[in-house]
Design a protein around this motif. Structure first.
Motif, PDB file in Angstrom:
ATOM      1  N   ASN A 198       0.811  -1.218   0.000  1.00 20.73           N
ATOM      2  CA  ASN A 198       0.000   0.000   0.000  1.00 20.73           C
ATOM      3  C   ASN A 198       0.841   1.262   0.000  1.00 20.73           C
ATOM      4  N   ILE A 199       1.934   1.236   0.771  1.00 16.11           N
ATOM      5  CA  ILE A 199       2.810   2.416   0.813  1.00 16.11           C
ATOM      6  C   ILE A 199       3.357   2.697  -0.587  1.00 16.11           C
ATOM      7  N   PHE A 200       3.815   1.651  -1.251  1.00 16.05           N
ATOM      8  CA  PHE A 200       4.402   1.838  -2.581  1.00 16.05           C
ATOM      9  C   PHE A 200       3.346   2.368  -3.553  1.00 16.05           C
ATOM     10  N   GLU A 201       2.153   1.795  -3.469  1.00 20.12           N
ATOM     11  CA  GLU A 201       1.090   2.242  -4.372  1.00 20.12           C
ATOM     12  C   GLU A 201       0.741   3.702  -4.139  1.00 20.12           C
ATOM     13  N   HIS A 202       0.672   4.049  -2.878  1.00 22.37           N
ATOM     14  CA  HIS A 202       0.342   5.431  -2.538  1.00 22.37           C
ATOM     15  C   HIS A 202       1.392   6.399  -3.091  1.00 22.37           C
ATOM     16  N   ALA A 203       2.668   6.032  -2.935  1.00 15.21           N
ATOM     17  CA  ALA A 203       3.747   6.897  -3.424  1.00 15.21           C
ATOM     18  C   ALA A 203       3.654   7.042  -4.947  1.00 15.21           C
ATOM     19  N   ARG A 204       3.398   5.927  -5.599  1.00 11.73           N
ATOM     20  CA  ARG A 204       3.303   5.978  -7.063  1.00 11.73           C
ATOM     21  C   ARG A 204       2.131   6.846  -7.521  1.00 11.73           C
ATOM     22  N   GLN A 205       0.990   6.693  -6.803  1.00 13.58           N
ATOM     23  CA  GLN A 205      -0.163   7.528  -7.145  1.00 13.58           C
ATOM     24  C   GLN A 205       0.166   9.000  -6.965  1.00 13.58           C
ATOM     25  N   ASP A 206       1.043   9.249  -6.006  1.00 12.62           N
ATOM     26  CA  ASP A 206       1.458  10.616  -5.686  1.00 12.62           C
ATOM     27  C   ASP A 206       2.551  11.087  -6.654  1.00 12.62           C
ATOM     28  N   GLY A 207       2.944  10.224  -7.572  1.00 16.02           N
ATOM     29  CA  GLY A 207       3.961  10.603  -8.564  1.00 16.02           C
ATOM     30  C   GLY A 207       5.373  10.597  -8.015  1.00 16.02           C
ATOM     31  N   ARG A 208       5.591   9.853  -6.920  1.00 16.63           N
ATOM     32  CA  ARG A 208       6.931   9.820  -6.335  1.00 16.63           C
ATOM     33  C   ARG A 208       7.540   8.431  -6.440  1.00 16.63           C
ATOM     34  N   LEU A 209       8.836   8.342  -6.786  1.00 14.38           N
ATOM     35  CA  LEU A 209       9.530   7.048  -6.816  1.00 14.38           C
ATOM     36  C   LEU A 209      10.443   6.898  -5.602  1.00 14.38           C
ATOM     37  N   VAL A 210      10.862   8.034  -5.049  1.00  9.05           N
ATOM     38  CA  VAL A 210      11.651   7.986  -3.811  1.00  9.05           C
ATOM     39  C   VAL A 210      10.678   8.176  -2.650  1.00  9.05           C
ATOM     40  N   LEU A 211      10.646   7.205  -1.731  1.00  7.89           N
ATOM     41  CA  LEU A 211       9.704   7.303  -0.626  1.00  7.89           C
ATOM     42  C   LEU A 211      10.082   8.423   0.335  1.00  7.89           C
ATOM     43  N   LEU A 212       9.071   8.980   0.989  1.00 10.72           N
ATOM     44  CA  LEU A 212       9.325   9.914   2.089  1.00 10.72           C
ATOM     45  C   LEU A 212       9.927   9.131   3.249  1.00 10.72           C
ATOM     46  N   GLY A 213      10.652   9.823   4.116  1.00 10.96           N
ATOM     47  CA  GLY A 213      11.258   9.174   5.272  1.00 10.96           C
ATOM     48  C   GLY A 213      10.223   8.437   6.110  1.00 10.96           C
TER      49      GLY A 213
ATOM     50  N   PRO B 167      24.842  -2.069  22.296  1.00 13.26           N
ATOM     51  CA  PRO B 167      25.091  -3.314  23.029  1.00 13.26           C
ATOM     52  C   PRO B 167      23.838  -4.182  23.058  1.00 13.26           C
ATOM     53  N   GLU B 168      22.664  -3.547  23.078  1.00 13.01           N
ATOM     54  CA  GLU B 168      21.434  -4.319  22.902  1.00 13.01           C
ATOM     55  C   GLU B 168      20.590  -3.685  21.817  1.00 13.01           C
ATOM     56  N   GLY B 169      20.366  -4.443  20.754  1.00 13.40           N
ATOM     57  CA  GLY B 169      19.527  -3.940  19.672  1.00 13.40           C
ATOM     58  C   GLY B 169      20.267  -3.009  18.725  1.00 13.40           C
ATOM     59  N   ALA B 170      19.505  -2.503  17.776  1.00 17.08           N
ATOM     60  CA  ALA B 170      20.057  -1.605  16.771  1.00 17.08           C
ATOM     61  C   ALA B 170      18.905  -0.799  16.219  1.00 17.08           C
ATOM     62  N   SER B 171      19.219   0.308  15.561  1.00 13.47           N
ATOM     63  CA  SER B 171      18.148   1.149  15.057  1.00 13.47           C
ATOM     64  C   SER B 171      18.543   1.800  13.741  1.00 13.47           C
ATOM     65  N   ALA B 172      17.614   1.697  12.776  1.00 12.39           N
ATOM     66  CA  ALA B 172      17.861   2.318  11.474  1.00 12.39           C
ATOM     67  C   ALA B 172      17.521   3.794  11.570  1.00 12.39           C
ATOM     68  N   LEU B 173      18.463   4.643  11.217  1.00 10.61           N
ATOM     69  CA  LEU B 173      18.263   6.082  11.366  1.00 10.61           C
ATOM     70  C   LEU B 173      17.781   6.740  10.094  1.00 10.61           C
ATOM     71  N   ASP B 174      18.264   6.259   8.981  1.00  7.31           N
ATOM     72  CA  ASP B 174      17.921   6.923   7.730  1.00  7.31           C
ATOM     73  C   ASP B 174      17.728   5.846   6.676  1.00  7.31           C
ATOM     74  N   ILE B 175      16.516   5.740   6.188  1.00  6.42           N
ATOM     75  CA  ILE B 175      16.184   4.671   5.239  1.00  6.42           C
ATOM     76  C   ILE B 175      15.746   5.318   3.938  1.00  6.42           C
ATOM     77  N   LYS B 176      16.419   4.932   2.864  1.00 10.94           N
ATOM     78  CA  LYS B 176      16.054   5.505   1.559  1.00 10.94           C
ATOM     79  C   LYS B 176      15.617   4.366   0.652  1.00 10.94           C
ATOM     80  N   ILE B 177      14.383   4.475   0.153  1.00 11.30           N
ATOM     81  CA  ILE B 177      13.858   3.424  -0.727  1.00 11.30           C
ATOM     82  C   ILE B 177      13.394   4.059  -2.032  1.00 11.30           C
ATOM     83  N   THR B 178      13.871   3.510  -3.137  1.00  9.45           N
ATOM     84  CA  THR B 178      13.414   3.968  -4.452  1.00  9.45           C
ATOM     85  C   THR B 178      12.674   2.823  -5.120  1.00  9.45           C
ATOM     86  N   VAL B 179      11.489   3.113  -5.653  1.00  3.13           N
ATOM     87  CA  VAL B 179      10.732   2.060  -6.348  1.00  3.13           C
ATOM     88  C   VAL B 179      10.621   2.409  -7.834  1.00  3.13           C
ATOM     89  N   SER B 180      10.259   1.407  -8.599  1.00  2.00           N
ATOM     90  CA  SER B 180      10.156   1.643 -10.047  1.00  2.00           C
ATOM     91  C   SER B 180       8.694   1.868 -10.424  1.00  2.00           C
TER      92      SER B 180
END
Lengths: 700, 700
Positions: free
Chosen positions: B474-489, B687-700
């Motif tokens: 759904n996220i990908f579809e929404h972005a595409r409908q919005d005319g975006r290939l690079v997702l918002l953060g 030391p316990e766990g990890a966290s993604a700070l900046d995620i960049k996703i590009t879809v076609s």
């Protein structure tokens, strides 16, 4: 420089320990000298024989009517000293000591070897060996060795080998290949004459075009560098240095007792003095053939002509891997190829003349690409097909190379019996012919590297540096009197400053009051550090406080650190507390020095900070004769350089300041051979200037 | 899997386009089939002849009394479609299309090729080619090619080559060397049957011991990996893949029109499925000989027996460089060597039996070291000396290898004519004999690598991962409908979270009020970032504010960023301001994905942060079938791993959390082939766990 003209071209040769018995070394040597066609007088020496191999035999050196210019020694080790003395008295100039039983057998042998050198030196006699196979000069028809093999054809390679067995192996192998020798030298134990003497002689020898060495160590780093630096400007010097691995170096020292320098120092030394380093025996001899037969390429651009696509791709890959470039043809060349080759041919590089190409099509294509001014060298690939013309194609290659003698042309005849006559024709005509494309292109790469090294600037003078030698000397003496080999931070700061290395001031305080006074003197904010070379990780024991901004903070800090140390390390002597000016953050760099047994101080530069050992982003140079130009090149070899140039839009750092620090560090460690280790880490580099933050100096 | 038994062992063969004229391809093929001694029926087909080479000739395929099992096609390209149809109607099972003029000549040829494949597929006929040299099966006495060379001896190497010329070259060259073939296949354009089909067939072929390939690309990444993964568990698969360089790949595509995948993907794919990659033609064939003749070593420990020190050191260096180890002999072995060798011998590894060693001394030494349980392989070095016994030494080596058939024994006979008879004896007896030590040791290294790869765990199932596929869709579809290939953060955060990737929450605010509300929801401190995929360097335009600790700061920040963007980039559309939870600092890592044309998603892991491109500390794996074990191995290949383990006394990071993030990322990009690029940088590891700070996703 030792004059070895008479050594290689003696008027007369005596063989001490000549023997009548076939199979004896003293018999093999004499037979070799006779059968190689030596034109001078030959004197067998043996008290127990009147005649050997048809020549009158002499009871001792003294009995010969003249002083033989060269004596080959094959008497037992115990008799070598007396023999050497007799030779000296007689006026002999050169000895080749074949006899074994010296350094290689242990301490007693080493003593004997030292005495032998003393005798030779006292009579100013040159000595090769002991424990060697001998030497050859094909241009004087002289095989003064016990090797059963002898090169069939004289040529222009001088081969100097620290392994006698390898030398004999290569001579035997050369019969099958295109290796033709001028001089061949088995170094043996290198007690007196060593690799550098022979490299120097070969550099001045008009019959030598290529100098080839197999060595396990160098006898004298400074002398070797001096000689190599000059020799490589005249001729290619190609060296296979073994004992590069830890295990290999162990094998080397158990074998010759040689003290192997670290491989890094050798690598750096070879690079700095223009030596081409071969990394395997096949590579050593491939390079030898190509350097002997072909000119050095005017540039790195290679043209490939092939009758098949696959090998063309393999060749193209190798061109790129080996740091060469595929030539980009001019429009004229492309037009000419288009007009003269079938439509399906690939007229760009690699030129594919197609599987049905005969000699004429190779001729056409090679002619056009060799005429292209952008092409520096050409490799011709031939695969067997129904219409391949291996011999006429070979003839065309030879002819075209004669028309373009300034560009190397190599071939890979990929096949066996179908192509063998063509391959033979090429090799005999001086076009090195390989089975596969990769070694051919690797050899061109070696030639290109040489060509660039040969063009390096002559001037290797160090920059003049004003340095306060006396101050540093006093600091070192004071530390030694104090029983310390690792300098205090304040001492290291003074030493660096005396040599003009910009550093953040470090002053030593012995009391809270003095700490405050010194902090006010250098200006806030400051860092406090416990002054004790014994404490490695000062932070971990509460020995460091940063960012102190006032007299009160400094006073409190002094007491806090003192208490911390008393608590954690009650037994450690502290020399006070160091007050250091706190510097703004810059790009973190390291400059360091380690001292190599053979080549002296080795300077390191790279990314600094606590991750130095993890990142291993370091380049090295010998301090010896280090020029500004070379330091600049040294910087560019690191990732740190990318940061200094201004990474991701940041302001570039003051690169000249870094160059200056490295030059001054090189000077400091050269002036003071008692500095065994030096590390400046970090140095902060700024848009203007740079500052050494932490300097560690260890003296002996 | 395609069954190629009948292809290689046909009862009968027809040659369509057989010719009476010598020099014609249709004549050469027929002659080859006859002269290779093929026992089945042979049917020349040509409407213009009654008899060719003494065999009755048929006007067309239909006229033959039976359906030939294999038809070799040498008719002009324009007639191939009709011919293929006739073959299909007749019931032919296998075609070898020699004819050229297809994909390699351009678009029209490609069309014709596609049609040819369609015809073959519609009749379920296998087709090799077009544009190939043909194939051979020495075990069926069948040379169905136009190559003038034919291997003299049958053997157990299957050689599959995408270059016909290289194949012929190697066949010719093999006459001089120890390469003996079982099957030889020229792939041509690989329109239908491709390298994977033949690797699969060779894996199941009892007469094949080693599978050797030269390829310029793979036809189908997934199929290739499936086949290779299984084949390499049975037999060594050694591949020379060309077109590795940028220039080489260009040469490759102009040559075969092949779409060369990136070399990194090939390297990764080969490693992951157990393929031994050769990096040059000499290496490919050295490995072939050694794998064909010798067992795989039980361990990495090499023993060296030599009659000269120098070559022993060279061998020792190479052992270390090539990732092997010098065997450490047991006390028993050392004692036995001490008792049976002269006192001056080196009884440690490398064993030096001295220059005066005859065959007996080699025999003694090799016997002892092969019996040592710690020794995995042995290399015997022989230099020519006056007493060297090359032939008896060779016999001793052969005998001892028979007593220890589980350990590979190789030789380097370093010389020419003096050693040639011994070298010949060795080669003929199945002991690969080289001139120099390095290629011998390199070949052992290849065998060791294979031995380790063969032992890799069977199970390559991916870990089961709970993932909310629907949300991401759904996220990908929404972005595409919005005319975006690079997702918002905020979208990328949601997508990652849906796949269980731990990430610092990012929420999108459209007003200062909402920003405050969201910040209070996720908790202070927070980071504000302008939400606009168009703005690459957000910091540079005042689009980022960090460490905001209160509602008031967030409100002011929202306005400040909005104003900054309006000032610097008045035309850029912004989607609001992202509020991100500010995370404590951890070790900075990157996990990323790039998509390879052939092999699909390629996962990267390494040191993160802004210096990613500078440090290039990254390891790669194909996402396909990636197991936890493999991810763990992937981590250890980086410097980042040293940090994660706890560098310089720091607390170790939670490695299992990182492994989990990589596994989940691999799953995400595998599930969604529309993700063209993905970068998570930085990830903070704690030391316990990890966290993604900046995620960049590009879809076609």
């Amino acid at each position: 420089m030792t004059d070895l003209t008479g050594f290689f071209n003696p008027r007369s040769v005596a063989i001490a320990g000549a023997s009548q018995k076939p199979g004896k070394i003293g018999n093999a040597i004499l037979k070799n000298i006779i059968s190689s066609g030596f034109k001078g007088a030959i004197y067998p020496v043996n008290p127990k024989a009147d005649e050997i191999e048809g020549l009158p035999c002499y009871p001792d050196i003294g009995a010969i009517q003249e002083a033989p210019e060269l004596v080959v020694v094959a008497v037992p080790a115990a008799r070598t000293l007396d023999l050497a003395k007799a030779c000296g008295e007689k006026g002999v100039k050169h000895l080749v000591v074949i006899t074994a039983g010296f350094k290689e057998v242990g301490r007693e042998g080493l003593e004997l070897e030292k005495k032998l050198v003393e005798v030779c030196s006292s009579y100013q006699m040159n000595m090769l060996g002991p424990n060697c196979v001998g030497m050859m000069n094909t241009h004087a028809n002289l095989n003064a060795s016990f090797s059963a093999t002898y090169p069939a054809r004289t040529g222009d390679i001088t081969f100097i080998s620290q392994s006698g067995a390898m030398l004999v192996a290569i001579l035997d192998w050369s019969v099958l290949t295109g290796l033709n020798f001028s001089k061949v030298v088995s170094l043996g134990n290198k007690a007196q004459l060593n690799e550098a003497d022979f490299i120097a002689a070969a550099a001045n020898d008009p019959t030598t075009k290529v100098i080839l060495c197999y060595i396990e160590d160098v006898a004298n780093g400074d002398y070797f560098l001096d000689v190599a630096e000059r020799a490589t400007r005249k001729k290619p010097v190609i060296i296979l240095k073994s004992g590069t691995s830890q295990a290999g170096a162990m094998a080397a020292s158990s074998h010759t007792g040689a003290l192997a320098g670290s491989d890094l120092a050798y690598e750096t030394a070879f690079n700095q003095c223009g030596i081409i380093r071969a990394h395997s025996m096949p590579e050593l001899f491939d390079l030898a053939v190509v350097f002997a037969e072909q000119p050095v390429p005017p540039n790195r651009n290679v043209a490939v002509v092939t009758n098949a696509g696959g090998p063309g791709i393999v060749a193209t890959d190798t061109v790129e891997t080996k740091g060469l470039a595929m030539a980009r043809f001019t429009k004229d060349t492309i037009d000419a190829l288009r007009q003269s080759l079938p439509a399906e041919s690939n007229i760009y590089n690699p030129v594919d003349v197609l599987g049905d190409a005969g000699a004429d099509r190779y001729q056409t294509a090679l002619e056009k690409v060799l005429a292209d001014p952008s092409v520096g060298s050409a490799v011709v690939l031939v695969c067997p097909t129904a219409v391949t013309d291996p011999v006429p194609t070979a003839r065309a290659i030879v002819d075209l190379h004669q028309k373009h003698p300034d560009k190397p042309v190599l071939a890979a005849y990929m096949g066996g019996p179908m192509l063998a006559p063509g391959a033979k024709l090429l090799s005999e005509a001086g076009i090195p012919c390989f089975t596969f494309p990769e070694p051919a292109i690797n050899a061109i790469s070696g030639m290109s590297r040489y060509s660039e090294m040969k063009a390096r600037p002559e001037e290797r003078r160090e920059t003049t540096i004003n340095a306060d030698h006396e101050t540093v000397k006093n600091i070192f003496e004071h530390a030694r009197q104090d029983g310390r080999l690792v300098l205090l931070g304040s001492e290291a700061y003074q030493a660096a400053t005396a040599y003009g290395i910009p550093a953040a001031p470090v002053l030593l305080a012995a009391s809270p009051d003095q700490a405050v006074q010194l902090a006010e003197q250098i200006g806030f904010p400051v860092v406090l550090k416990v002054a004790s070379p014994k404490i490695m990780h000062k932070t971990d024991v509460g020995g460091v406080l940063i960012g102190l901004k006032s007299a009160a903070e400094v006073r409190r800090g002094y007491i806090e650190i003192t208490e911390n140390i008393q608590r954690y390390l009650p037994d450690v002597i502290i020399h006070g507390i160091e007050i250091q000016k706190m510097m703004p953050k810059g790009t973190e760099l390291i400059v360091g020095m380690s001292r190599d047994v053979q080549f002296g101080p080795l300077i390191a530069f790279g990314l600094g900070g606590i991750y130095v050992n993890l990142m291993k982003d370091v380049s090295f140079r010998l301090a010896r004769g280090l020029t500004e130009k070379e330091i600049q090149k040294m910087l560019t070899e690191t990732k740190a350089y990318t940061l200094l140039k201004g990474y991701r839009g940041e302001q570039p750092a003051d690169i000249s300041a870094i160059v200056d620090i490295i030059a001054r560090t090189a000077r400091l460690v050269t002036d003071f051979s008692e500095i065994t280790e030096l590390d400046i880490n970090p140095i902060f580099a700024y848009p203007e200037g740079a500052s050494a933050l932490d300097i560690k100096i260890t003296v002996s």
